[in-house]
Design a protein around this motif. Sequence first.
Motif, PDB file in Angstrom:
ATOM      1  N   GLU A 191      31.485  37.576  31.586  1.00  0.00           N
ATOM      2  CA  GLU A 191      32.820  37.606  32.612  1.00  0.00           C
ATOM      3  C   GLU A 191      32.545  37.377  33.990  1.00  0.00           C
ATOM      4  O   GLU A 191      33.524  36.507  34.677  1.00  0.00           O
ATOM      5  N   ASP A 244      34.141  34.137  35.902  1.00  0.00           N
ATOM      6  CA  ASP A 244      34.654  34.210  37.304  1.00  0.00           C
ATOM      7  C   ASP A 244      34.267  33.155  38.325  1.00  0.00           C
ATOM      8  O   ASP A 244      34.903  32.686  39.151  1.00  0.00           O
ATOM      9  N   ALA A 267      40.054  31.699  35.125  1.00  0.00           N
ATOM     10  CA  ALA A 267      41.171  32.208  35.213  1.00  0.00           C
ATOM     11  C   ALA A 267      42.372  31.459  35.291  1.00  0.00           C
ATOM     12  O   ALA A 267      43.536  31.508  34.647  1.00  0.00           O
ATOM     13  N   PHE A 297      44.628  29.677  32.886  1.00  0.00           N
ATOM     14  CA  PHE A 297      45.916  30.569  32.271  1.00  0.00           C
ATOM     15  C   PHE A 297      47.105  30.124  33.342  1.00  0.00           C
ATOM     16  O   PHE A 297      48.226  30.768  32.806  1.00  0.00           O
ATOM     17  N   TYR A 307      38.907  38.857  28.232  1.00  0.00           N
ATOM     18  CA  TYR A 307      38.843  38.045  29.499  1.00  0.00           C
ATOM     19  C   TYR A 307      39.969  37.482  29.907  1.00  0.00           C
ATOM     20  O   TYR A 307      40.479  37.794  31.144  1.00  0.00           O
ATOM     21  N   GLY A 308      40.728  36.758  28.941  1.00  0.00           N
ATOM     22  CA  GLY A 308      41.777  36.237  29.738  1.00  0.00           C
ATOM     23  C   GLY A 308      43.178  35.758  28.763  1.00  0.00           C
ATOM     24  O   GLY A 308      43.936  35.889  29.280  1.00  0.00           O
ATOM     25  N   SER A 364      45.934  38.061  28.776  1.00  0.00           N
ATOM     26  CA  SER A 364      46.616  37.941  30.100  1.00  0.00           C
ATOM     27  C   SER A 364      47.549  36.688  30.092  1.00  0.00           C
ATOM     28  O   SER A 364      48.763  37.037  30.408  1.00  0.00           O
ATOM     29  N   VAL A 424      46.258  36.689  38.458  1.00  0.00           N
ATOM     30  CA  VAL A 424      45.347  36.156  37.439  1.00  0.00           C
ATOM     31  C   VAL A 424      44.330  35.006  37.901  1.00  0.00           C
ATOM     32  O   VAL A 424      42.895  35.077  37.560  1.00  0.00           O
ATOM     33  N   ARG A 425      44.686  34.136  39.098  1.00  0.00           N
ATOM     34  CA  ARG A 425      43.718  33.409  39.577  1.00  0.00           C
ATOM     35  C   ARG A 425      42.557  33.963  39.881  1.00  0.00           C
ATOM     36  O   ARG A 425      41.404  33.757  40.085  1.00  0.00           O
ATOM     37  N   GLY A 454      41.149  36.552  38.884  1.00  0.00           N
ATOM     38  CA  GLY A 454      40.351  37.250  37.879  1.00  0.00           C
ATOM     39  C   GLY A 454      40.888  38.708  37.421  1.00  0.00           C
ATOM     40  O   GLY A 454      40.309  39.335  36.849  1.00  0.00           O
ATOM     41  N   ARG A 474      43.459  41.299  35.423  1.00  0.00           N
ATOM     42  CA  ARG A 474      44.134  41.202  33.974  1.00  0.00           C
ATOM     43  C   ARG A 474      45.554  41.613  33.825  1.00  0.00           C
ATOM     44  O   ARG A 474      45.869  42.415  34.815  1.00  0.00           O
TER      45      ARG A 474
END
Length: 594
Positions: free
Chosen positions: A52, A56, A61, A64, A97-98, A101, A124-125, A127, A129
Amino acid sequence: MSGEVPEAEAGVRRRIAQVENAFGDPDDAGNPVGFAALLAADDRLELSAEAERRLDAIGFAAEFVPGELGGRLERADALARILRPVFRRDVALGFGYGITSLFAASAVWAAGSPGQRARLAELVRAGGRVGIVHHSLAHGNTMWQGELVARPGAHGYVLDGRKDGVVNAERAGAFVVYARTGQGRGPDRHSVLLLEPDAVSGSGLRVLPRKPSTGMRGCRFAGLQFTECPVPADALVGEPGQGTQLALRTFQLNRSLVSSVLLGAADTVLRAAARTVLTGREGGQGGRRRAVLAAVFADLLLCDAMASAVLRGLHVFPDSAHLGAAAVKYLVPDLVREDLEELGTVLGASGYRRDSGHGFLQKLLRDLPAAGLGHMGTAACQAVLIPQLPLLARRSWGVTPDPPDLLFDIRQSLPPLALTTLAVAGGEDRLVAALLGAVRRLREGGGPGRGDAGTRALLGTLAEAFAAELAELRDQFGAVDLDSRAFAASAQWAALTDRYVMVAAAGAALGHWVRLEEHTDPFLADPAWLVLALGRLAARLGIRLPDAPPQCVERVYDEAVARLRTGRGYDLHGAALGTGGGAPDGHAAAGRAA
């Protein structure tokens, strides 16, 4: 399809390479994010903190978050490919992890206010959740059971209820909640609420103790208990009663993505099985094992062709994308499960070992049901398809024109994904149209001119057989009384839907192949892999056709070995995996002897 790599495709490849390089060689026992370390973390019921941290560090992230909100999410098919290096190593990491989300945030991307979208994008950007709290489904697993009720309150809503099995409940920075806000059984009784910690005061929200799961053991599943929980009015996402519509829209992205990223996990097991064959670890039966490797590789290519067309369809045909999304989620997980069982016979006793990719098979078989790839997914997709197939049989099959090349040219860019344009019903069946279009092209001698005459002739025979199957389905679905709802609950129509999704998959694969050009990758332009894959689909349908000739099996097996040795992926792109993809020392010599 042009042989020159477009800039958009080059950019996608750079982002994939960044992920591969961040993780390094998965087979290196000393790699802190290699298979051994990831399996050890799974034994401890946790995700790899180092994995993770590395995600990061590269700002993963942002994949997404839509581009207009400062992220990199523009193309659904590109996102799937960028996610595969993560899923190739650990399905639980991919979800924990993502991607979960994203499933939560997609309702806000589609209908949230500017402020909601901006705040969630920032979370989200960075990192953070986002937890998703779905409404209850009759065929759900733990992740889908339980329901929340939001009634009018002094300053917005008062939320009550309990939801078990929420991924990242303990560490989410926000929750997207589907809550019942209306009475009765209509489609407008649910709404979506964005719960941000600063806006939810008091003791009305309680995170329940974590409950370990059988699969995806590293993911943190915990329950949420809402008791007279005040929620401000501006937490509403979109309009009141829009929850079901938003769910149906966003499920199209979710279903298509999951079906595609799953192929990254299957790639790892196929790679381990190929190594087993090359080193002769499991003794004789070399011919049978080569045939299994070739068959599974062909299946993965067909699944990739279907998933890619469906993901691109979210952009190209948003009015019809729900059909393909339901079909690909209905079929691909089942095909992959069958393929994993076949690969288990190749791995033999080594499939139970904990080292490298061998232990991955055990873990993957545990993870798939927990990831929602079981009965719940099938039942939900049936609910989308069965009511619409009688209409499609009358109004689309044989009427809708052959789709444009853009649907299948997997290297070409697309307009940004617009979830607001996705329809939840109606539209036309583009995959069936692609099947009939491919049949016409093959009759006229179309498609790349590679492969021997016998294999090309067999491909034509297979295409015609699927067209004949479609004709039978059209007659049976066309005879349905559209005023009767009884057929939707009939096992007969569920069985016909099973057959339909295989026809749709054949349409996607044929639609992709007939558009390939002479300078395309010689292996993909050769019909051997497609003959093998379509022959397996036809056998599942009970269609009696000649077996694929031995040269098809050998052609596909040789490519599987070549990609192992050169560290290339088992998908339509065949791109370098960066590190850890090739055969260990001595495997090349073993391959010549296998």
